[in-house]
Design an enzyme around this catalytic site. Structure first.
Site, PDB file in Angstrom:
ATOM      1  N   ASP A  11      68.868 -29.608 -37.986  1.00  0.00           N
ATOM      2  CA  ASP A  11      70.223 -29.517 -37.441  1.00  0.00           C
ATOM      3  C   ASP A  11      70.086 -28.838 -36.078  1.00  0.00           C
ATOM      4  O   ASP A  11      70.010 -27.613 -35.999  1.00  0.00           O
ATOM      5  CB  ASP A  11      71.122 -28.699 -38.369  1.00  0.00           C
ATOM      6  CG  ASP A  11      72.499 -28.480 -37.777  1.00  0.00           C
ATOM      7  OD1 ASP A  11      73.029 -29.409 -37.135  1.00  0.00           O
ATOM      8  OD2 ASP A  11      73.048 -27.372 -37.945  1.00  0.00           O
ATOM      9  N   GLU A  71      70.022 -34.535 -37.224  1.00  0.00           N
ATOM     10  CA  GLU A  71      71.451 -34.822 -37.088  1.00  0.00           C
ATOM     11  C   GLU A  71      71.739 -35.227 -35.652  1.00  0.00           C
ATOM     12  O   GLU A  71      71.228 -34.623 -34.704  1.00  0.00           O
ATOM     13  CB  GLU A  71      72.280 -33.596 -37.463  1.00  0.00           C
ATOM     14  CG  GLU A  71      73.760 -33.904 -37.535  1.00  0.00           C
ATOM     15  CD  GLU A  71      74.571 -32.756 -38.080  1.00  0.00           C
ATOM     16  OE1 GLU A  71      75.466 -32.285 -37.352  1.00  0.00           O
ATOM     17  OE2 GLU A  71      74.317 -32.330 -39.221  1.00  0.00           O
ATOM     18  N   ASP A 143      73.226 -22.836 -40.782  1.00  0.00           N
ATOM     19  CA  ASP A 143      72.380 -23.777 -40.036  1.00  0.00           C
ATOM     20  C   ASP A 143      71.192 -24.255 -40.870  1.00  0.00           C
ATOM     21  O   ASP A 143      70.805 -25.423 -40.799  1.00  0.00           O
ATOM     22  CB  ASP A 143      71.904 -23.145 -38.727  1.00  0.00           C
ATOM     23  CG  ASP A 143      73.065 -22.886 -37.772  1.00  0.00           C
ATOM     24  OD1 ASP A 143      73.691 -23.871 -37.337  1.00  0.00           O
ATOM     25  OD2 ASP A 143      73.345 -21.713 -37.480  1.00  0.00           O
TER      26      ASP A 143
END
EC number: 3.1.21.10
Length: 178
Positions: A11, A71, A143
């Site tokens: 991410d 992502e 996260d």
């Protein structure tokens, strides 16, 4: 017994990049590691990118994933923030590709749909489902949970029932092979 596949989910973020490593054996998912790569907020952009590249390289060297998933960037209201996020994402992709890992990309909507079942899920819902799906005893940082969710999305989309029923690589849209 089914062979194990190790997946690294990323991410990306200009300040904090989350990562998660899982093993997939058949239909089972196992937690390996997760964490956050934090960059100094006051450092020049080039130094922050270097931190991301170096630490992702270390994660790859230690955990030896066979596949990676990242992502995709969403367009923010603030163009400067979007640009910085895109640069952090580019750093993550470069680090993964330099280690010759196959990389898949997923939108935040795809990740939320895969893990929670709805695309408008809150971060807390994603964290909760990551804990449930991996049988964790505690809740990872947001996260890190997002990195694990990206890895789980890749596992569910590529190592699940649809991929076994459809070895030819056809896409599944709205429950139908296309």
């Amino acid at each position: 017994m089914a062979a194990s596949v190790r997946i690294l989910g990323i991410d990306p973020g200009s300040r904090v990049t989350g990562f998660g490593v899982i093993d997939v054996r058949g239909r089972d998912h196992f937690y390996v590691a997760s964490g956050c790569i934090k960059t100094p907020a006051d450092a020049p952009l080039a130094d922050r990118i270097a931190v991301i590249v170096r630490h992702i390289g270390e994660v790859v060297a230690v955990y030896k994933p066979q596949q990676a998933a990242v992502e995709q960037v969403f367009v923010n209201v603030n163009p400067a923030s979007t640009l910085m996020l895109g640069q952090a994402r580019g750093a993550a992709l470069a680090a993964l590709v330099s280690h010759k890992l196959p990389v898949s990309e997923y939108t935040a909507l795809q990740v939320k749909q895969a893990v929670v079942g709805k695309g408008k899920a809150a971060k807390e819902q994603v964290q909760h489902m990551v804990v449930q799906m991996l049988g964790l005893s505690g809740t990872p940082q947001a996260d890190a949970a997002d990195g694990l969710a990206v890895a789980l999305t890749h596992a569910l989309r590529n190592h699940g029932l649809a991929s076994r029923l459809n070895p030819s690589g056809m896409q599944v849209k709205r429950g139908r092979f296309q």
